[in-house]
Design a protein around this motif. Structure first.
Motif, PDB file in Angstrom:
ATOM      1  N   UNK A  52       0.833  -1.217   0.000  1.00 24.73           N
ATOM      2  CA  UNK A  52       0.000   0.000   0.000  1.00 24.73           C
ATOM      3  C   UNK A  52       0.863   1.260   0.000  1.00 24.73           C
ATOM      4  N   UNK A  53       1.919   1.272   0.790  1.00 24.25           N
ATOM      5  CA  UNK A  53       2.780   2.444   0.849  1.00 24.25           C
ATOM      6  C   UNK A  53       3.450   2.711  -0.493  1.00 24.25           C
ATOM      7  N   UNK A  54       3.890   1.652  -1.153  1.00 22.79           N
ATOM      8  CA  UNK A  54       4.527   1.836  -2.462  1.00 22.79           C
ATOM      9  C   UNK A  54       3.522   2.346  -3.484  1.00 22.79           C
ATOM     10  N   UNK A  55       2.284   1.842  -3.406  1.00 24.17           N
ATOM     11  CA  UNK A  55       1.249   2.317  -4.348  1.00 24.17           C
ATOM     12  C   UNK A  55       0.974   3.804  -4.138  1.00 24.17           C
ATOM     13  N   UNK A  56       0.822   4.202  -2.872  1.00 22.57           N
ATOM     14  CA  UNK A  56       0.568   5.627  -2.582  1.00 22.57           C
ATOM     15  C   UNK A  56       1.755   6.481  -3.006  1.00 22.57           C
ATOM     16  N   UNK A  57       2.959   5.987  -2.790  1.00 24.97           N
ATOM     17  CA  UNK A  57       4.152   6.747  -3.142  1.00 24.97           C
ATOM     18  C   UNK A  57       4.252   6.932  -4.657  1.00 24.97           C
ATOM     19  N   UNK A  58       3.963   5.857  -5.428  1.00 25.75           N
ATOM     20  CA  UNK A  58       4.036   5.972  -6.881  1.00 25.75           C
ATOM     21  C   UNK A  58       2.978   6.936  -7.409  1.00 25.75           C
ATOM     22  N   UNK A  59       1.742   6.835  -6.857  1.00 25.44           N
ATOM     23  CA  UNK A  59       0.694   7.757  -7.311  1.00 25.44           C
ATOM     24  C   UNK A  59       1.056   9.210  -6.970  1.00 25.44           C
ATOM     25  N   UNK A  60       1.623   9.403  -5.811  1.00 24.23           N
ATOM     26  CA  UNK A  60       2.036  10.759  -5.434  1.00 24.23           C
ATOM     27  C   UNK A  60       3.159  11.272  -6.335  1.00 24.23           C
ATOM     28  N   UNK A  61       4.114  10.392  -6.664  1.00 28.53           N
ATOM     29  CA  UNK A  61       5.196  10.797  -7.550  1.00 28.53           C
ATOM     30  C   UNK A  61       4.662  11.137  -8.941  1.00 28.53           C
ATOM     31  N   UNK A  62       3.707  10.323  -9.452  1.00 31.50           N
ATOM     32  CA  UNK A  62       3.139  10.636 -10.767  1.00 31.50           C
ATOM     33  C   UNK A  62       2.389  11.971 -10.744  1.00 31.50           C
ATOM     34  N   UNK A  63       1.607  12.208  -9.660  1.00 30.80           N
ATOM     35  CA  UNK A  63       0.882  13.471  -9.572  1.00 30.80           C
ATOM     36  C   UNK A  63       1.854  14.651  -9.454  1.00 30.80           C
ATOM     37  N   UNK A  64       2.911  14.477  -8.670  1.00 34.54           N
ATOM     38  CA  UNK A  64       3.913  15.548  -8.548  1.00 34.54           C
ATOM     39  C   UNK A  64       4.597  15.817  -9.880  1.00 34.54           C
ATOM     40  N   UNK A  65       4.894  14.735 -10.627  1.00 36.68           N
ATOM     41  CA  UNK A  65       5.533  14.902 -11.937  1.00 36.68           C
ATOM     42  C   UNK A  65       4.625  15.647 -12.898  1.00 36.68           C
ATOM     43  N   UNK A  66       3.299  15.307 -12.878  1.00 40.06           N
ATOM     44  CA  UNK A  66       2.358  16.004 -13.758  1.00 40.06           C
ATOM     45  C   UNK A  66       2.265  17.485 -13.400  1.00 40.06           C
ATOM     46  N   UNK A  67       2.228  17.783 -12.080  1.00 44.37           N
ATOM     47  CA  UNK A  67       2.128  19.189 -11.648  1.00 44.37           C
ATOM     48  C   UNK A  67       3.385  19.956 -12.048  1.00 44.37           C
ATOM     49  N   UNK A  68       4.560  19.343 -11.860  1.00 40.67           N
ATOM     50  CA  UNK A  68       5.785  20.025 -12.239  1.00 40.67           C
ATOM     51  C   UNK A  68       5.859  20.251 -13.740  1.00 40.67           C
ATOM     52  N   UNK A  69       5.428  19.242 -14.503  1.00 41.35           N
ATOM     53  CA  UNK A  69       5.427  19.407 -15.967  1.00 41.35           C
ATOM     54  C   UNK A  69       4.480  20.518 -16.391  1.00 41.35           C
ATOM     55  N   UNK A  70       3.290  20.574 -15.755  1.00 42.16           N
ATOM     56  CA  UNK A  70       2.338  21.635 -16.086  1.00 42.16           C
ATOM     57  C   UNK A  70       2.901  23.007 -15.715  1.00 42.16           C
ATOM     58  N   UNK A  71       3.527  23.075 -14.568  1.00 39.60           N
ATOM     59  CA  UNK A  71       4.111  24.351 -14.160  1.00 39.60           C
ATOM     60  C   UNK A  71       5.234  24.783 -15.098  1.00 39.60           C
ATOM     61  N   UNK A  72       6.059  23.818 -15.532  1.00 40.59           N
ATOM     62  CA  UNK A  72       7.124  24.154 -16.465  1.00 40.59           C
ATOM     63  C   UNK A  72       6.559  24.654 -17.793  1.00 40.59           C
ATOM     64  N   UNK A  73       5.467  24.004 -18.253  1.00 42.22           N
ATOM     65  CA  UNK A  73       4.831  24.472 -19.501  1.00 42.22           C
ATOM     66  C   UNK A  73       4.287  25.881 -19.325  1.00 42.22           C
ATOM     67  N   UNK A  74       3.640  26.141 -18.166  1.00 30.17           N
ATOM     68  CA  UNK A  74       3.096  27.486 -17.923  1.00 30.17           C
ATOM     69  C   UNK A  74       4.205  28.514 -17.851  1.00 30.17           C
ATOM     70  N   UNK A  75       5.288  28.175 -17.196  1.00 23.78           N
ATOM     71  CA  UNK A  75       6.401  29.111 -17.097  1.00 23.78           C
ATOM     72  C   UNK A  75       7.000  29.373 -18.483  1.00 23.78           C
ATOM     73  N   UNK A  76       7.135  28.285 -19.281  1.00 22.74           N
ATOM     74  CA  UNK A  76       7.687  28.466 -20.619  1.00 22.74           C
ATOM     75  C   UNK A  76       6.785  29.345 -21.474  1.00 22.74           C
ATOM     76  N   UNK A  77       5.483  29.130 -21.363  1.00 13.81           N
ATOM     77  CA  UNK A  77       4.542  29.984 -22.119  1.00 13.81           C
ATOM     78  C   UNK A  77       4.632  31.437 -21.656  1.00 13.81           C
ATOM     79  N   UNK A  78       4.753  31.615 -20.332  1.00 14.23           N
ATOM     80  CA  UNK A  78       4.862  32.988 -19.809  1.00 14.23           C
ATOM     81  C   UNK A  78       6.148  33.650 -20.292  1.00 14.23           C
ATOM     82  N   UNK A  79       7.226  32.885 -20.298  1.00 13.43           N
ATOM     83  CA  UNK A  79       8.472  33.452 -20.803  1.00 13.43           C
ATOM     84  C   UNK A  79       8.360  33.828 -22.275  1.00 13.43           C
TER      85      UNK A  79
END
Length: 614
Positions: free
Chosen positions: A389-416
């Motif tokens: 269970x801990x590994x499942x929660x950790x992987x889902x959290x890592x995927x969600x964090x990766x998606x948020x970081x990717x979205x933020x990088x895209x937004x920053x790139x568009x803003x630049x």
């Protein structure tokens, strides 16, 4: 025959005396014979006593006549002057007078009459300066001779003490005595020898007086009262402290003194510690002194070395090690009940672990230990289920964090890209490059493909115009008092978007406000919070905005904002870069977002923004 006149007794006595004298002159041998017979008779005590009685009666009878008294006085004076030329006679006379004076002084009336006569004679004589000078010299010599006798000195001391006590009953005498003694003492103390002699005399007198228990008790009470009064003065307390410190440092150079001091302090401390209040006060004082001393790095270093040596010696005992483990376990369990302690402990362990992992041997041992523990724990089915269970929660959290970081990088790139294209020169160069690229591509396309490309360019242009218009609209809504006017600044080869105010606030025009203000206060903060800091320079003064507009934008007044800024001043991490963001802008960014939940986050409302701002 005529009748003879009757003679008086005095005439008869005188006639008889003249006949005797004439006879003695005519017969000198008879005078010698009579003198020899008289000396023989005078060897008899009774005869001498009878002779003296007869002479006194005869003398008394003759002195009834003033003439006889005068003749007798002259005769006695001349005889006395002749006789006093003999030293033996003078000595005999002094002894006789002293004996007679001693006998007469047994009579009170005689003593009183003598005192009055001597006083009168002394007063008359003292009117002469020479007499007074001679008297002082004579008295000084006589006093010096008499003081060689111990009994005389004792009698003199008692007499002076008695006279002084009687005189001191008068207030005026005491006042004059104090003034005279002070003046005389001041003059004498100018001499070094006098001061040394005075110090020795005072020391000797003090040592003699201190042999009396009552004197020592009175001295202690007097010194305590005087010390209490003097200690009310700050300068006296400071001087006393310095003197005591100096005396103590000098005395402690003696080993015997230090040994006695330690024993005395130990006994006194043992007696005082029987009192509960004393033990509590001692504990508080020791804690305070220890906290003050530990501010010195040298003291802390010595303390650690001393504690380490003592701990090393004590740990040689098995019972001590067992008690130490139990005490540490209890203290650790009590401390871990505090959330702050657990947080600090985790940080300390993480830092220590990070430092130790720089060693290759430590990493190897850690890997082996973790592998062994993991294999041992995985033998339990519950542990394996929790791990899954801990590994499942950790992987889902890592995927969600990766998606948020990717979205933020895209937004920053568009803003630049948007910020870069705000510069007309950059847009012109980009359009030229794009036109050249499109021209090269269109040369290779068919007419149908060219029509499709034109349609796609029109749609892209409409979307870009909509994004730029939406950006300007948000900027004007965040700062209604400012009108956005982009212009170029090609000094460094890049373009910046500046805001120039055309609205007058309190009869003062605000010019030169940086675009970072607008970017910070936009609703879509996530799109621009990672913009490079070189684009976020700020030269504005936000407190020049009207108070009602300030409250409408940031939810608090200027006074409350300043109070919050002062309260959080200790929380700000000091920056060293030239591109850092000011703390007041961070706080202004935080205020409008408090209470608003952050999108795509399981944490409390805007917790990440608060953490980032601090």
């Amino acid at each position: 025959m005529p009748r003879l006149r009757k003679q008086s007794a005095q005439q008869r006595q005188r006639l008889t005396a003249s006949r005797v004298n004439s006879y003695r002159e005519r017969n000198p041998m008879d005078l010698l014979r009579n003198a020899s017979a008289l000396s023989t008779r005078r060897q008899n005590v009774d005869f001498r006593e009878e002779e003296r009685s007869r002479d006194r009666v005869y003398h008394r009878e003759r002195r009834r006549s003033s003439f006889n008294r005068r003749v007798e006085q002259l005769r006695n004076t001349s005889q006395h002057a002749v006789r006093r030329q003999d030293e033996n006679y003078r000595q005999f006379e002094r002894e006789r007078d002293s004996l007679s004076h001693q006998q007469h002084r047994e009579d009170e009336a005689y003593r009183l009459m003598e005192q009055g006569r001597n006083t009168l004679q002394h007063a008359i004589r003292r009117q002469d300066d020479n007499y007074r000078s001679l008297e002082r010299e004579r008295d000084a010599v006589s006093h010096q001779q008499h003081r060689e006798d111990e009994s005389y000195r004792m009698v003199e001391q008692e007499r002076n003490t008695l006279e002084h006590s009687i005189r001191r009953q008068d207030e005026n005498y005491r006042h004059l005595e104090r003034e005279r003694d002070a003046l005389s003492h001041q003059q004498h103390r100018e001499d070094e020898a006098y001061r040394l002699m005075e110090q020795q005399r005072n020391t000797q007198e003090h040592s003699i007086r201190r042999q009396d228990e009552n004197y020592r008790h009175l001295e202690r009470e007097r010194d305590a009262a005087s010390h209490q009064q003097h200690r009310e003065d700050e300068a006296y307390r400071l001087m006393e402290q310095q003197r005591n410190t100096q005396e103590h440092s000098i005395r402690r150079q003696d080993d015997n003194y230090r040994h006695l001091e330690r024993e005395r302090d130990a006994v006194s401390h043992q007696q005082h510690r029987e009192d509960e209040a004393y033990r509590l006060m001692e504990q508080q004082r020791n804690t305070q002194e220890h906290s003050i001393r530990r501010q010195d790095d040298n003291y802390r270093h010595l303390e650690r070395e001393r504690d380490a040596i003592r701990h090393q010696q004590h740990r040689e005992d098995e019972s001590y090690r067992l008690i130490e483990r139990q005490r540490n376990a209890i203290e650790h369990s009590i401390r871990r009940q505090d959330e702050n302690y657990r947080y600090i402990e985790r940080q300390r362990d993480a830092l220590s672990h990070q430092q130790h992992r720089e060693n290759e041997n430590y990493r190897m041992q850690e890997q082996q230990r973790n592998t062994l523990e993991h294999s041992h724990r995985r033998q339990d089915d519950n542990y394996r289920y929790l791990e899954q269970q801990r590994n499942t929660i950790r992987r889902s959290h890592q995927r969600r964090t990766s998606r948020i970081q990717s979205s933020q990088q895209i937004h920053v790139r568009n803003c630049r890209v948007l910020i870069h294209r705000m510069n007309p020169v950059n847009r012109q160069n980009e359009n030229a490059r794009q036109a050249e690229r499109i021209a090269n591509v269109r040369q290779q396309l068919s007419p149908e493909s060219r029509i499709n490309v034109l349609e796609m360019d029109r749609a892209r242009h409409r979307s870009r115009v909509f994004v730029v218009a939406n950006f300007y609209f948000k900027l004007s809504m965040s700062l209604p008092c400012l009108s956005v006017i982009p212009f170029l600044n090609r000094s460094d080869g890049e373009g910046d978007l500046h805001i120039k105010s055309t609205t007058t606030i309190e009869t003062k025009t605000v010019i030169g406000t940086n675009i970072s203000v607008a970017l910070f206060f936009m609703d879509d903060v996530e799109e621009v919070q990672n913009v490079p800091r070189r684009h976020l320079r700020d030269a504005s003064n936000l407190f020049e905005v009207p108070n009602n507009q300030f409250v409408a934008n940031f939810r608090v007044s200027k006074e409350v904002f300043r109070a919050l800024l002062d309260m959080m001043e200790e929380k700000w991490v000091p920056g060293c870069r030239t591109t850092q963001i000011r703390p007041d802008l961070k706080l202004l960014l935080l205020l409008p977002k408090i209470g608003t939940p952050l999108a795509n986050s399981d944490s409390p409302p805007y917790t990440q923004l608060v953490t980032a701002a601090v």
